[in-house]
Design an enzyme around this catalytic site. Structure first.
Site, PDB file in Angstrom:
ATOM      1  N   HIS A  62       0.292  -1.171   0.439  1.00 42.62           N
ATOM      2  CA  HIS A  62      -0.125   0.054  -0.016  1.00 42.62           C
ATOM      3  C   HIS A  62       0.591   1.060   0.377  1.00 42.62           C
ATOM      4  CE1 HIS A  62       0.438  -1.332   4.544  1.00 42.62           C
ATOM      5  NE2 HIS A  62       0.633   0.006   4.892  1.00 42.62           N
ATOM      6  N   HIS A 299      -1.912  -0.308  12.623  1.00 45.99           N
ATOM      7  CA  HIS A 299      -2.278  -1.038  11.578  1.00 45.99           C
ATOM      8  C   HIS A 299      -0.636  -1.348  11.016  1.00 45.99           C
ATOM      9  CE1 HIS A 299      -0.264   2.939  10.225  1.00 45.99           C
ATOM     10  NE2 HIS A 299      -0.523   3.556  11.156  1.00 45.99           N
TER      11      HIS A 299
END
Length: 376
Positions: A62, A299
């Site tokens: 990402h 995260h």
């Protein structure tokens, strides 16, 4: 819950190396209208900062915060590489889940996926799946049987009780609320005398009315007498498959070793660890609790920083989200750490056992206080 489309899944792909794989994923995100052309630069930059390899053959490439302006709409693209792609440090990815998100929208998806992917058997199935439909079913958890329900929600500890009926009613209510049993089970569980396992522990179950596997535990603040026998804790079992067997085996081992008193003294997190984990803390274990201050919780990036800190030490280290399920996870597994669903303000308990346990806990505390790579 995030819904994954088969159009976003690409089985049977090939890539010579990690960069080629990331470029393929980025191109698919562009094609799907999730990102602009420049997002790929952020994905490659992110990989230079911190590896996005989760474990169990899964990577989640990402972008960086600098390329959030390249995100047009949140989405994912899933690429399966049956032959594997080297992701660095001897790690091989068989599935890459490319994520496009402009804020923290993807965190719920990530936690959803990691709960599925942390199952080693599912990871192997992802590697060998041949169709997008099969991959989707695996990723969405549709091919999994429901996991055993035994977490903080199933515990009632240190209540005022002077009879087994109180504990039976509490456990039956917990099981019913969890959708694990029907009215028949509740009736039998309340009306039938539980089995005395010894050392203050009693067991209740029913052959009828089991809808899913779950275990409820209630514990009295003070032990009481039942016809000359001691009672302090009741374990009620709903059994729809063989998942509860492992818990019952751990319970039996504690009883055989005359260590059931650990269950009677433990707090919720330790009790769950004793019943659900083979890595449950022993008497010589050290522990410490820290509060996560990261804006978006644990995260991938701060999670990686935490796991890398833990890997610097030889001690066995587990981490428990005291504001989550309460179950311990292997601190060396990024996938399992991310799956804890840690949000800002959540309390984490770390247990460490080994020669460098004290140093490990101090380093973990310092890393969390420093923001795990995101600033204090």
């Amino acid at each position: 819950m995030f819904q994954l489309s088969v159009q976003d899944i690409h089985p049977g792909e090939k890539a010579g190396d990690k960069e080629e794989a990331i470029r393929q994923v980025a191109a698919a995100l562009v094609q799907a209208g999730n990102v602009a052309e420049g997002y790929v630069n952020g994905m490659l930059a992110r990989e230079q900062q911190t590896s996005t390899f989760l474990g169990n053959g899964i990577a989640i490439p990402h972008g960086t915060t600098d390329t959030r302006d390249q995100v047009l709409k949140t989405g994912v693209q899933v690429f399966q590489f049956p032959e594997g792609v080297t992701w660095g440090d001897g790690q091989v990815a068989y599935v890459a889940i490319g994520i496009a998100a402009s804020s923290d929208e993807h965190l719920g998806l990530l936690r959803q996926l990691t709960h599925v992917l942390s199952d080693d058997s599912v990871a192997e199935q992802l590697k060998s799946a041949t169709t997008a439909e099969e991959l989707r079913a695996l990723l969405m958890g549709e091919k999994q049987s429901e996991q055993l329900k035994l977490d903080n929600e199933m515990l009632t500890l240190d209540i005022v009780a002077s009879d087994l009926l109180t504990l039976q009613a509490l456990n039956a209510a917990r099981l019913k609320e969890a959708g694990a049993v029907d009215a028949t089970f509740v009736t039998k569980a309340i009306n039938e005398q539980p089995l005395n396992l010894g050392q203050g522990i009693w067991l209740s179950d029913s052959a009828e009315g089991n809808l899913r596997s779950a275990i409820a535990v209630s514990r009295a603040a003070n032990a009481f007498d039942v016809d000359g026998e001691t009672a302090a804790m009741l374990v009620s079992v709903a059994m729809n498959d063989d998942q509860p067997i492992a818990v019952l085996k751990r319970l039996a081992d504690l009883l055989l070793d005359n260590k059931a008193d650990r269950l009677l003294k433990a707090d919720a997190a330790t009790l769950l660890a004793l019943l659900t984990s083979d890595d449950a803390p022993t008497d010589d274990v050290l522990s410490a609790e820290f509060v996560v201050r990261n804006e978006h919780g644990l995260h991938a990036r701060p999670g990686t920083m935490l796991v890398n800190t833990i890997k610097q030490f030889n001690s066995d280290i587990t981490v428990t989200n005291l504001d989550g399920t309460g179950k311990p996870a292997n601190g060396r597994s990024l996938m399992k750490v991310v799956a804890l669903g840690v949000k800002k303000g959540h309390r984490l308990r770390f247990t460490a056992q080994g020669a460098d346990a004290e140093q490990a806990l101090k380093a973990i505390g310092d890393a969390i206080a420093a923001g795990l790579g995101e600033g204090a």
